[in-house]
Design an enzyme around this catalytic site. Structure first.
Site: not given
Ligand SMILES: Cc1cc2nc3c(=O)[nH]c(=O)nc-3n(C[C@H](O)[C@H](O)[C@H](O)COP(=O)(O)OP(=O)(O)OC[C@H]3O[C@@H](n4cnc5c(N)ncnc54)[C@H](O)[C@@H]3O)c2cc1C
Length: 582
Positions: A49-50, A117, A231, A233, A243, A246, A286, A354, A389, A392
């Site tokens: 995430a950036e 944002f 979503q 992006h 990505l 934004e 978005r 995204h 969504r 941020s």
């Molecule tokens: C490039 C990018 C930039 C973004 N920038 C922003 C931003 O600036 N601001 C913002 O608010 N949001 C941003 N987002 C969205 C946001 O980053 C994500 O929605 C959020 O980080 C998801 O976090 P999470 O903890 O739900 O899952 P994740 O961080 O995806 O973690 C998932 C975890 O589950 C584990 N897992 C999955 N399946 C299994 C399995 N079968 N067995 C064991 N472990 C498993 C993985 O190993 C991992 O540890 C961005 C997303 C992307 C892709």
């Protein structure tokens, strides 16, 4: 089979999973917590995430304003009680991150810096340069190391939830380094497995984002909520889908069509201004920006490239100093992946899948309808994101609802018994299934190829359930996914090794993605209106009378899911028009 045992088991070591683990440890230090992650936690998608994380901090901002922006941005589908809890707890969580060591960027006077944002009418996006997720995940990871009761199973891949007597009591996982399959029993399980962008061919999402947890819950009988809302992006690099944050537009970047014209002024998103104007033009939401791209494409005003049509993002006028200090990672990505320098060149971009607004149906505490099963983060749908969504809000959601779910699961688990014999027997059955279906060859000779099934799924999703959908496009996609569900039963694998068998993992992930694809399509078929990111060409209007409701996709044996509906919770903000740029 030898069973491992913990009080609370968290699947996922990203932002939501680690925040939940810390919350459990802080709520009841007597509980032991396991974090199971298929990758080393620091490689979770959160790291990429950036742009930043939203929370009210400026004196001219208010919880009401953050809530209203979130609700109107989500086209009135978010549950307003959940949004209120979210905006109220957001600042506390971000300050807590600071105390744990997160290096928020600062103004010259030392106060926390915020950037504008998309869709937020006041600047409230905290950031750590343009590597916010990286710094947040480091902060959470290093903090989690302080707590002895938190034990990790890194590079363990979960294949099944263990459910007995209507209660989730653990999981089955493969230890990837050895191939050994183990049951892990627990009093409560929290799914924090992130999103599912890889269901589509062109996405910002890491390869590991396959909707694993969504499918695990769905198979266990838990509904998936609002799955039709995907979503896009507006700004991904055309070939890789990487990505371009934004933040690039919030620092003042423009979107230009093939004539060098700021086309967003034609889409009810405001008039061109020398400085970015909040919620207008390039800082609109978005969904609207991605839809405007498709309209420009239809008018023949996009550019043609080897990887599809694109428009240009212009940040040249910001100058090298601003680019290097505010968005250095954007420059690095452009140089490395496109061989262009945004200081002097235009950046080619196109809309890219995204984020998943929908997910596992939970209440405001992260509890699912199944006893003992909780969820948070992108895998869950609380819901605060509704039909679209705001950028941020997700990083903050991980913290607020990660903490909430940790506390709720700790309370649930205290004084309860763990999994018994029945779940151990189920774990043994799952081991046998994996051996038979994937390791002992199964239908190895003449069987189906994974790459072909994946390609067809991608084609079906892109053409059937993209930015614009119709009954016809969705019906075709539904037919294709149903065929693929049959074909995947006859999958042939070439690799039978025990050590880091990535083919086996990819095969199981593909089964997860097909489940998720099925719920997306059928939820989209049933919603005969257009709202936020769900745009039906055959039903172009929002229909609050019929569809101010959450969809719930419930698995049916051997067929398409049943779609049920649940009303949206409205507290203070009755549905209104989404107005930007006026
Ligand atoms: C490039 C990018 C930039 C973004 N920038 C922003 C931003 O600036 N601001 C913002 O608010 N949001 C941003 N987002 C969205 C946001 O980053 C994500 O929605 C959020 O980080 C998801 O976090 P999470 O903890 O739900 O899952 P994740 O961080 O995806 O973690 C998932 C975890 O589950 C584990 N897992 C999955 N399946 C299994 C399995 N079968 N067995 C064991 N472990 C498993 C993985 O190993 C991992 O540890 C961005 C997303 C992307 C892709």
């Amino acid at each position: 089979m030898e069973m491992l045992s913990h009080d609370i088991l968290i699947v996922g070591g990203g932002g939501a999973g680690l925040r939940a683990a810390i919350a459990v440890a802080e709520t009841d230090p007597a509980l032991n917590v396991a974090v199971v992650s298929k990758v080393y936690p620091m490689r979770s998608h959160t790291v990429s995430a950036e742009g930043g994380a939203a929370a009210v901090v400026r004196p001219d901002d208010s919880f009401e304003d953050h809530a209203y922006d979130t609700i109107s941005g989500g086209d009135w589908l978010p549950d307003q009680d959940a949004v209120e809890a979210f905006v109220n707890e957001a600042p506390r969580e971000l300050v807590q991150m600071e105390h744990w060591g997160c290096p928020w960027s600062r103004e010259p006077d030392g106060s926390v810096a915020v950037r504008p944002f998309g869709g937020m009418k006041i600047e409230r996006t905290w950031y750590a340069s343009d590597k916010t997720g990286f710094h947040m995940l480091h902060t959470l990871f290093q903090t989690s190391l302080k707590y002895d009761p938190i034990q990790r199973y890194d590079e363990w891949f979960v294949t099944k939830l263990l459910v007995d007597d209507g209660r989730c009591q653990g999981v089955v996982a493969i230890e990837l380094a050895t191939g050994r399959i183990r049951g892990i029993s627990a009093k409560a399980v929290i799914i924090c497995t992130g999103g599912c962008g890889k269901v589509f061919p062109f996405t910002t999402n890491a390869n590991i984002k396959n909707g694993d947890g969504m499918s695990l819950a769905y198979r266990a009988g838990v509904p998936l909520k609002d799955m039709e809302f995907i979503q896009y992006h507006p700004t991904g690099l055309p070939f890789t889908g990487i990505l371009i944050t934004e933040a690039t537009r919030s620092e003042g970047g423009y979107l230009l069509n093939k004539d060098g014209y700021r086309y967003l002024q034609d889409y009810d998103l405001g008039t061109p201004q020398p400085q970015p104007v909040l919620r207008s033009m390039e800082l609109g939401p978005r969904d609207r920006l991605s839809q405007a791209f498709v309209k420009e494409q239809e008018k023949g005003r996009t550019l043609k490239g080897p990887y599809g049509d694109y428009v240009n993002l212009d940040i040249r006028h910001l100058g090298e100093k601003v680019i290097n200090s505010k968005i250095p990672f954007v420059r690095e990505l452009c140089l490395k992946y496109e061989n262009i320098d945004p200081v002097t060149d235009l950046i080619p971009v196109r809309p890219v899948v995204h984020y998943m607004m929908g997910g596992i149906h939970t209440d405001i505490h992260g509890a699912t309808p199944m006893e003992g099963l909780f969820a948070a983060g992108e895998a869950a749908c609380v819901s605060i994101n509704g039909a679209n969504r705001l950028g941020s809000n997700s990083l903050t959601e991980l913290l607020v609802f990660g903490a909430r779910v940790g506390r709720a699961a700790a309370e649930y688990a205290s004084g309860r018994n763990g999994g018994g014999r029945a779940v151990a027997a189920q774990a043994a059955d799952e081991e046998e299934r994996i051996e038979r279906q994937y390791r002992r060859g199964g239908s190895r000779s003449g069987g189906e190829k994974m790459a072909d099934i994946r390609q067809r799924m991608h084609d079906a999703m892109e053409s059937g359930a993209g930015i614009y959908r119709s009954a016809e496009s969705l019906a075709q996609a539904a037919q294709e996914i149903s065929t693929l569900q049959d074909r995947i039963q006859r999958l042939a694998l070439d690799d039978s090794s025990q050590t880091f068998n990535t083919e086996l993992v990819a095969a199981v992930e593909l089964t997860y993605m097909l489940d998720v694809a099925e719920t997306i399509i059928h939820s989209a078929i049933q919603r005969t209106e257009s709202r936020g990111s769900h745009q039906r060409t055959d039903y172009p209007e929002r229909d609050d009378d019929a569809y101010l409701t959450h969809s719930l996709a419930l698995r049916q044996p051997g067929g398409a899911p049943a779609i049920e509906y649940q009303p949206v919770t409205i507290t203070k903000w009755p549905p209104g028009e989404r107005i930007y740029g006026r």
